[in-house]
Design an enzyme around this catalytic site. Sequence first.
Site, mmCIF file in Angstrom:
data_model
loop_
_atom_site.group_PDB
_atom_site.id
_atom_site.type_symbol
_atom_site.label_atom_id
_atom_site.label_comp_id
_atom_site.label_asym_id
_atom_site.label_seq_id
_atom_site.Cartn_x
_atom_site.Cartn_y
_atom_site.Cartn_z
ATOM 1 N N CYS A 44 0.815 -1.216 0.000
ATOM 2 C CA CYS A 44 0.000 0.000 0.000
ATOM 3 C C CYS A 44 0.847 1.264 0.000
ATOM 4 O O CYS A 44 0.681 2.140 -0.832
ATOM 5 C CB CYS A 44 -0.943 -0.011 1.199
ATOM 6 S SG CYS A 44 -1.974 1.468 1.285
ATOM 7 N N CYS A 49 -1.361 1.693 -3.055
ATOM 8 C CA CYS A 49 -2.385 2.722 -2.844
ATOM 9 C C CYS A 49 -1.833 4.143 -2.810
ATOM 10 O O CYS A 49 -2.349 5.029 -3.498
ATOM 11 C CB CYS A 49 -3.121 2.466 -1.526
ATOM 12 S SG CYS A 49 -3.526 0.759 -1.194
ATOM 13 N N LYS A 52 0.102 5.337 -6.078
ATOM 14 C CA LYS A 52 -0.881 5.324 -7.162
ATOM 15 C C LYS A 52 -1.836 6.502 -7.028
ATOM 16 O O LYS A 52 -2.136 7.181 -8.021
ATOM 17 C CB LYS A 52 -1.653 4.013 -7.141
ATOM 18 C CG LYS A 52 -2.784 3.923 -8.138
ATOM 19 C CD LYS A 52 -3.688 2.743 -7.825
ATOM 20 C CE LYS A 52 -4.459 2.968 -6.528
ATOM 21 N NZ LYS A 52 -5.312 1.813 -6.165
ATOM 22 N N TYR A 179 -9.104 -3.759 -11.892
ATOM 23 C CA TYR A 179 -9.021 -2.411 -11.326
ATOM 24 C C TYR A 179 -7.622 -1.828 -11.436
ATOM 25 O O TYR A 179 -7.461 -0.620 -11.666
ATOM 26 C CB TYR A 179 -9.530 -2.396 -9.882
ATOM 27 C CG TYR A 179 -8.620 -3.015 -8.856
ATOM 28 C CD1 TYR A 179 -7.698 -2.260 -8.157
ATOM 29 C CD2 TYR A 179 -8.687 -4.382 -8.577
ATOM 30 C CE1 TYR A 179 -6.860 -2.830 -7.208
ATOM 31 C CE2 TYR A 179 -7.861 -4.953 -7.634
ATOM 32 C CZ TYR A 179 -6.946 -4.180 -6.958
ATOM 33 O OH TYR A 179 -6.112 -4.745 -6.033
ATOM 34 N N GLU A 183 -6.997 1.559 -13.554
ATOM 35 C CA GLU A 183 -6.461 2.729 -12.854
ATOM 36 C C GLU A 183 -5.226 3.267 -13.560
ATOM 37 O O GLU A 183 -5.111 4.484 -13.812
ATOM 38 C CB GLU A 183 -6.138 2.362 -11.406
ATOM 39 C CG GLU A 183 -7.367 2.185 -10.542
ATOM 40 C CD GLU A 183 -7.053 1.702 -9.141
ATOM 41 O OE1 GLU A 183 -7.887 1.910 -8.241
ATOM 42 O OE2 GLU A 183 -5.965 1.107 -8.927
ATOM 43 N N HIS A 471 -28.240 20.432 -1.752
ATOM 44 C CA HIS A 471 -28.356 20.946 -3.121
ATOM 45 C C HIS A 471 -27.501 22.194 -3.303
ATOM 46 O O HIS A 471 -27.397 23.020 -2.388
ATOM 47 C CB HIS A 471 -29.822 21.276 -3.423
ATOM 48 C CG HIS A 471 -30.061 21.753 -4.810
ATOM 49 N ND1 HIS A 471 -30.067 20.922 -5.910
ATOM 50 C CD2 HIS A 471 -30.269 23.013 -5.288
ATOM 51 C CE1 HIS A 471 -30.283 21.628 -6.996
ATOM 52 N NE2 HIS A 471 -30.418 22.905 -6.646
ATOM 53 N N GLU A 476 -26.942 14.236 -4.110
ATOM 54 C CA GLU A 476 -28.327 14.377 -3.669
ATOM 55 C C GLU A 476 -29.236 13.369 -4.373
ATOM 56 O O GLU A 476 -30.315 13.032 -3.873
ATOM 57 C CB GLU A 476 -28.838 15.801 -3.899
ATOM 58 C CG GLU A 476 -28.938 16.229 -5.340
ATOM 59 C CD GLU A 476 -29.426 17.670 -5.472
ATOM 60 O OE1 GLU A 476 -30.558 17.954 -5.021
ATOM 61 O OE2 GLU A 476 -28.667 18.508 -6.005
#
Length: 488
Positions: A44, A49, A52, A179, A183, A471, A476
């Site tokens: 990681c 992680c 990256k 993934y 990525e 909003h 939302e």
Amino acid sequence: MSDFDYDLFVIGGGSGGVRAARVAAGEYGAKVALAEEDRYGGTCVIRGCVPKKLMVFASGYAELVNEAQCFGWDIKPGTFDWHAFKTRLNTELDRLEGVYRKLLANSDVDTYDQRATIKDAHTVQLANGETRTAKHILLATGGRPVRPDVPNAQLGIVSDDIFHLESLPKSILIVGGGYIGCEFACILNGLGVEVTMYNRAAQILRGFDDEARGLIAESMTNAGVDIHCGTSIVEMALESEHEAGTMPSNSDAAMGATAEQSNELNNCDARAGTQGPIWVKASNGAEKVFDMVLFATGRAPNTDGMGLEEVGVSLGRRQEVEVDEYSQSGVPSIYAIGDVTDRVNLTPVAIREGMAFVQTVFGGNPTPVDHDLIPSAVFTQPEFGTVGLTEEQAAEQEPVEIYSASFRPMQTAFAEKNKRVMMKLIVSKETRVVLGCHIVAPNAGELIQLVGIAVKAGLTKEQFDATCAVHPTMSEELVTMRSPTRTA
């Protein structure tokens, strides 16, 4: 006096191993040691992680300049300096590794900067020939990227190598549409590299929600990534050797290589990009030359040569350590957490597994690991956040309602960009519980962390609806979708 040198010996200095070691020592007073053969921080922090995500940030700025111009800013596009970025990146990784080392030192954990293997149920063999005994041994050795069995696969790089490139290629072929491949396709495309992707399956991101996969594939294609599904490599070689007809006929990387040769191949230092352009032949018959080839074709647990089966630890089909719900292997004194168990291969999960192990073994509180409803994110552009069941999984389980909205958000619509986002809820018809949520949007990782709390808590669609919308925001839509898009 203890019959062992340590109460706990941890093998692996990644996030899970370090957390378990320092909590066992710092909070429970255990005598703990940890061995790490590479850099502290593990996949990681050092090669996953963290670097990256920093590359994701870097790759997004070029597009922001164009958007800013649409909002009235008189700014001009610049050029990306890979060397300057990599220098800062390495400085940050050095700092984080130092943090990990300091955490262990402050917890009075003894550290061994070398490889460690299992000699017997209570003995660890260090690379320097010395041994240490422990009442409990925790395996936290993680995983590694692997190359496929194709001729000359050693010419390609893997994800670990991306962060060490001396310069960026002008063109790259990414093999694999999971993934990691997606990525890096988005990252490198954003940094100005011409990106082509070969994916064996009919769609990228296998295992994720189909509607989300489709939108991400469309977005990647619109951004310039050349995706070829149903396609794989059948042959590759240096362009110079291919043109000269001197391609090796008996490579260690060839189909049918021995297990020992395959392990050597997967552990080799990548030199792709230093030998010259690479010629590739695809399964569809197409031939093309790329500056670099990146294999994103899967990962394997780091159990090779650890001596595990010799002492009775069972390994699974993918050579993962088989453990029970308390992370205990078939040898009572040996536990395993993180990617080496191939359960849910995410850093926060490894940390939670490490904490559960410590509570079970040193806290006197048997704590099974909870792998249910784990939120996660894929850092494509746009990002993808997901928690719970996909539409396909839920439909196989029970009757469900699907609430889905895809639209152009305000910021990109104003800049006249044809970028769409998606907000999606999977709802049980019977209980009204939200079984899954899938978000494709900028900062979807941030959004899904918050939605994950609600889904983990088992909230119903009506409880979502009872929450007032914020909003104007993209999110939302999660509380304003009143009618189901479809049922399944």
